[in-house]
Design a protein around this motif. Structure first.
Motif, short mmCIF file in Angstrom:
data_model
loop_
_atom_site.label_atom_id
_atom_site.label_comp_id
_atom_site.label_asym_id
_atom_site.label_seq_id
_atom_site.Cartn_x
_atom_site.Cartn_y
_atom_site.Cartn_z
N CYS A 74 0.87 -1.18 0.00
CA CYS A 74 0.00 0.00 0.00
C CYS A 74 0.90 1.23 0.00
CB CYS A 74 -0.89 -0.01 1.24
SG CYS A 74 -2.04 1.39 1.36
N ARG A 75 0.57 2.18 -0.84
CA ARG A 75 1.32 3.44 -0.87
C ARG A 75 0.60 4.43 0.02
NH1 ARG A 75 0.58 0.61 -4.83
NH2 ARG A 75 2.30 -0.26 -6.02
N ILE A 76 1.35 5.00 0.94
CA ILE A 76 0.79 5.97 1.86
C ILE A 76 1.38 7.33 1.52
CG2 ILE A 76 2.46 5.35 3.62
CD1 ILE A 76 0.40 6.09 5.74
N GLY A 77 0.50 8.30 1.32
CA GLY A 77 0.92 9.65 0.96
C GLY A 77 0.70 10.61 2.11
N MET A 78 1.68 11.45 2.34
CA MET A 78 1.60 12.45 3.40
C MET A 78 2.23 13.74 2.91
SD MET A 78 4.09 10.17 5.82
CE MET A 78 4.06 8.68 4.87
N ARG B 30 3.54 12.85 12.78
CA ARG B 30 3.35 13.58 14.03
C ARG B 30 2.97 15.04 13.76
NH1 ARG B 30 8.08 10.30 15.85
NH2 ARG B 30 7.19 8.76 17.27
N GLU B 31 3.45 15.58 12.66
CA GLU B 31 3.11 16.96 12.28
C GLU B 31 1.71 17.05 11.67
OE1 GLU B 31 6.08 18.61 9.68
OE2 GLU B 31 7.71 18.02 11.01
N ASN B 32 1.35 16.04 10.86
CA ASN B 32 0.06 16.05 10.17
C ASN B 32 -0.37 14.61 9.96
OD1 ASN B 32 -2.16 16.26 8.50
ND2 ASN B 32 -1.17 17.60 7.02
N ALA B 33 -1.40 14.18 10.66
CA ALA B 33 -1.83 12.78 10.63
C ALA B 33 -2.73 12.45 9.44
CB ALA B 33 -2.54 12.44 11.94
N GLN B 34 -3.10 13.44 8.65
CA GLN B 34 -3.96 13.19 7.49
C GLN B 34 -3.14 12.56 6.37
OE1 GLN B 34 -7.31 13.58 7.70
NE2 GLN B 34 -6.80 14.11 9.81
N VAL B 35 -3.64 11.43 5.84
CA VAL B 35 -2.91 10.71 4.79
C VAL B 35 -3.86 10.32 3.67
CG1 VAL B 35 -1.20 9.79 6.41
CG2 VAL B 35 -3.24 8.44 5.89
N ALA B 36 -3.26 9.97 2.56
CA ALA B 36 -3.96 9.32 1.45
C ALA B 36 -3.29 7.97 1.26
CB ALA B 36 -3.87 10.16 0.19
N GLY C 213 -8.03 5.93 -0.89
CA GLY C 213 -8.79 6.63 0.13
C GLY C 213 -7.95 7.62 0.90
N THR C 214 -8.59 8.16 1.91
CA THR C 214 -7.94 9.09 2.82
C THR C 214 -8.27 8.66 4.25
OG1 THR C 214 -9.83 10.59 2.82
CG2 THR C 214 -8.06 11.04 1.22
N GLY C 215 -7.48 9.14 5.17
CA GLY C 215 -7.74 8.80 6.56
C GLY C 215 -6.78 9.49 7.50
N VAL D 235 9.72 -2.23 16.71
CA VAL D 235 9.23 -1.48 15.54
C VAL D 235 8.14 -0.51 15.96
CG1 VAL D 235 9.74 -3.37 13.94
CG2 VAL D 235 7.47 -3.20 14.98
N ALA D 236 7.85 0.40 15.05
CA ALA D 236 6.70 1.29 15.22
C ALA D 236 5.57 0.76 14.36
CB ALA D 236 7.06 2.71 14.79
N ILE D 237 4.36 0.97 14.82
CA ILE D 237 3.17 0.59 14.07
C ILE D 237 2.39 1.85 13.72
CG2 ILE D 237 0.93 -0.60 14.17
CD1 ILE D 237 3.24 -2.53 13.90
N ILE D 238 2.07 1.97 12.44
CA ILE D 238 1.22 3.06 11.97
C ILE D 238 -0.14 2.46 11.67
CG2 ILE D 238 0.84 4.78 10.17
CD1 ILE D 238 3.96 4.69 9.74
N LYS D 239 -1.17 3.05 12.23
CA LYS D 239 -2.55 2.60 12.03
C LYS D 239 -3.29 3.70 11.29
CE LYS D 239 -6.64 1.78 14.89
NZ LYS D 239 -7.08 1.63 16.30
N VAL D 240 -3.82 3.36 10.12
CA VAL D 240 -4.58 4.33 9.33
C VAL D 240 -6.04 3.93 9.37
CG1 VAL D 240 -4.98 5.32 7.05
CG2 VAL D 240 -2.65 4.94 7.85
N SER D 241 -6.86 4.78 9.94
CA SER D 241 -8.30 4.59 9.94
C SER D 241 -8.85 5.35 8.74
CB SER D 241 -8.91 5.11 11.24
OG SER D 241 -8.35 4.44 12.35
N ALA D 242 -9.39 4.60 7.79
CA ALA D 242 -9.87 5.22 6.55
C ALA D 242 -11.13 6.06 6.86
CB ALA D 242 -10.18 4.16 5.52
#
Length: 158
Positions: free
Chosen positions: A24-28, A67-73, A100-102, A142-149
Motif C-alpha cells: 500500500c502506498r501511503i501519501g503524506m 506527528r506533524e500532520n496525521a492526514q494521509v492518502a 482513500g484518505t484517513g 518497531v513502530a506501528i502506523i494505524k490508518v483509519s480510513a
C-alpha cells in the motif's frame, strides 16, 4: 468516482482486492510537498470500516511527518496487466485498486502493536503468528502506523 461502471461496492469483492494487495502506498505532506512511501500492510475490514496497519523503524521521516500532520492518502492495486490494441487508443490496463484518505496514528499500546503485527504477518504470509503477544520485545522493536480510513473506494477494470 467518475466511472461508476468500474466501482466495486460488494463487501466480499472489496475483501478479495484487499487480500490480493500486499503493498500500500501511503501519501503524506512534507512541508507542503507530497511524500509517498510504498509499505507492506495488514488490515481490518468489515462492510463499512477499513483500518490499515504498517510497520516501520521507530524513528525517521515518516513518523516525523505523521506527528506533524496525521492526514494521509493511500492507494493499493493488483492485477496490473496490459491489454493490447491495434492503435494507441485501444490499449488499456486490467486492474483493481483501493484508494482513500484517513487519519494515521502511531500505536503505542503493546497489545495493539502485537495484534497489528500479527495481522500484517497473516496478510503477507497467510500464516498465524502468536509470537508477538508471547514476546513483547519483538513488538517493541518497531513502530506501528494505524490508518483509519475516513473514506475509500474500490475500482476494477476487467
Amino acid at each position: 468516482m467518475r466511472r461508476k461502471d468500474r466501482e466495486v461496492t460488494v463487501s466480499e469483492e472489496i475483501r478479495q482486492v484487499l487480500e490480493a494487495c500486499k503493498v500500500c502506498r501511503i501519501g503524506m505532506l512534507d512541508h507542503g510537498k507530497p511524500y509517498i512511501v510504498p509499505m507492506n500492510m495488514g488490515y481490518d475490514y468489515d462492510e463499512k470500516t477499513l483500518t490499515i496497519y504498517f510497520h516501520c523503524a521507530r524513528e525517521g521521516r515518516k513518523l516525523e511527518l505523521l506527528r506533524e500532520n496525521a492526514q494521509v492518502a493511500f492507494e493499493m492495486d493488483k492485477e496490473i496487466a496490459l491489454v493490447e490494441g491495434d492503435t494507441p487508443c485501444q490499449y488499456s490496463f486490467r486492474y483493481a485498486s483501493i484508494m482513500g484518505t484517513g487519519k494515521a496514528e502511531i500505536v503505542e499500546d503493546e497489545l495493539e502493536k502485537a495484534d497489528a503485527l500479527a495481522k500484517i504477518m497473516k496478510h503477507q504470509t497467510g500464516r498465524d503468528f502468536d509470537v508477538f503477544a508471547e514476546n513483547p520485545k519483538m513488538a517493541r522493536a518497531v513502530a506501528i502506523i494505524k490508518v483509519s480510513a475516513a473514506e475509500y473506494s474500490c475500482k476494477r477494470s476487467d
